[in-house]
Scaffold this motif. Structure first.
Motif, PDB file in Angstrom:
ATOM      1  N   GLY A   1      33.681  36.690  42.284  1.00 23.80           N
ATOM      2  CA  GLY A   1      34.554  37.847  42.097  1.00 23.80           C
ATOM      3  C   GLY A   1      36.005  37.519  42.398  1.00 23.80           C
ATOM      4  N   VAL A   2      36.223  36.736  43.444  1.00 28.98           N
ATOM      5  CA  VAL A   2      37.582  36.309  43.805  1.00 28.98           C
ATOM      6  C   VAL A   2      38.166  35.461  42.678  1.00 28.98           C
ATOM      7  N   LEU A   3      37.365  34.526  42.169  1.00 28.64           N
ATOM      8  CA  LEU A   3      37.814  33.664  41.076  1.00 28.64           C
ATOM      9  C   LEU A   3      38.170  34.492  39.849  1.00 28.64           C
ATOM     10  N   GLU A   4      37.327  35.446  39.514  1.00 26.47           N
ATOM     11  CA  GLU A   4      37.576  36.307  38.360  1.00 26.47           C
ATOM     12  C   GLU A   4      38.903  37.051  38.531  1.00 26.47           C
ATOM     13  N   GLY A   5      39.131  37.587  39.717  1.00 26.81           N
ATOM     14  CA  GLY A   5      40.377  38.288  39.995  1.00 26.81           C
ATOM     15  C   GLY A   5      41.589  37.379  39.883  1.00 26.81           C
ATOM     16  N   ILE A   6      41.467  36.167  40.389  1.00 25.64           N
ATOM     17  CA  ILE A   6      42.571  35.200  40.311  1.00 25.64           C
ATOM     18  C   ILE A   6      42.890  34.889  38.852  1.00 25.64           C
ATOM     19  N   LEU A   7      41.851  34.646  38.051  1.00 28.72           N
ATOM     20  CA  LEU A   7      42.070  34.344  36.632  1.00 28.72           C
ATOM     21  C   LEU A   7      42.727  35.513  35.913  1.00 28.72           C
ATOM     22  N   PHE A   8      42.366  36.729  36.305  1.00 28.40           N
ATOM     23  CA  PHE A   8      42.977  37.905  35.697  1.00 28.40           C
ATOM     24  C   PHE A   8      44.449  38.004  36.088  1.00 28.40           C
ATOM     25  N   VAL A   9      44.746  37.798  37.372  1.00 26.79           N
ATOM     26  CA  VAL A   9      46.118  37.944  37.872  1.00 26.79           C
ATOM     27  C   VAL A   9      47.048  36.896  37.270  1.00 26.79           C
ATOM     28  N   VAL A  10      46.594  35.646  37.119  1.00 29.09           N
ATOM     29  CA  VAL A  10      47.486  34.605  36.592  1.00 29.09           C
ATOM     30  C   VAL A  10      47.717  34.771  35.102  1.00 29.09           C
ATOM     31  N   GLY A  11      46.850  35.498  34.411  1.00 27.00           N
ATOM     32  CA  GLY A  11      47.052  35.820  33.000  1.00 27.00           C
ATOM     33  C   GLY A  11      47.263  34.607  32.119  1.00 27.00           C
ATOM     34  N   ASP A  12      48.277  34.699  31.248  1.00 27.62           N
ATOM     35  CA  ASP A  12      48.548  33.647  30.266  1.00 27.62           C
ATOM     36  C   ASP A  12      48.974  32.332  30.896  1.00 27.62           C
ATOM     37  N   GLU A  13      49.518  32.393  32.085  1.00 21.91           N
ATOM     38  CA  GLU A  13      49.965  31.168  32.743  1.00 21.91           C
ATOM     39  C   GLU A  13      48.784  30.269  33.101  1.00 21.91           C
TER      40      GLU A  13
END
Length: 191
Positions: free
Chosen positions: A5-17
């Motif tokens: 869940g943490v990983l998923e959130g991180i991937l969402f927050v960093v977006g296109d970068e």
């Protein structure tokens, strides 16, 4: 704690970068193998047929992307006349990019004073902006430029047709006190 869940959130927050494996290890306090395994687990979850996103490794970063098999629906969304109107935020970002290109998202955010991630994503999807390389700034953020579709959308032959902005009327060489007011302070003792 659910690390997936943490990983998923991180991937969402960093977006296109996106995020590099090393940076992910730093943030989540994982070694390389643990991070790779976690990415594989989450990737397997996204590969199920009922999911609309996936984890992609593009450039040197992991990021969330849409599945290719759903492409026709995303194209309809972009081509839909109702969603094809540009918001004030989109126009603001386009103006900033047009007059300052190539430019990073961070520089756009600094000029606007708010995050532009979602607006830039929409403009990229509409084909009005494109990634034009990497900046030499730390972290090597993406550089953005306008496209030929941008020129077509606004009826311009080239960027030279953009209206010129006379900055002299926006700058005042006369020094002014920032905190002066038209109201005078009342002297409390005189009341």
């Amino acid at each position: 704690m659910n690390l997936k869940g943490v990983l998923e959130g991180i991937l969402f927050v960093v977006g296109d970068e996106g995020i590099t494996l090393n940076r992910l290890c730093e943030i989540m306090n994982l070694n390389i193998d643990e991070a790779k395994n976690l990415l594989k687990e989450l990737k397997a979850t996204y590969e199920q047929e009922d999911r609309g996103i996936r984890i992609s490794y593009l450039g040197d970063a992991f990021k969330l992307t849409t599945k290719q098999v759903h492409k026709e629906y995303y194209e309809k969304l972009i081509e839909d006349k109702e969603t094809n109107l540009l918001s004030a935020q989109a126009l603001e970002v386009l103006a900033i990019v047009a007059y300052n290109q190539p430019i990073t998202r961070i520089e756009i955010d600094e000029m606007r004073g708010v995050s532009s991630v979602h607006v830039i994503r929409k403009l990229l999807a509409k084909g009005l902006l494109k990634e034009s390389g990497k900046s030499t700034m730390p972290g090597r953020p993406n550089l953005y430029k306008t496209t030929s579709d941008f020129l077509d959308y606004f009826g311009l032959a080239s960027l030279n047709d953009l209206p010129t902005i006379d900055m002299s009327k926006y700058t005042d060489n006369e020094e002014k006190e920032l905190f002066t007011s038209i109201y005078k302070e009342e002297d409390i003792e005189n009341e």
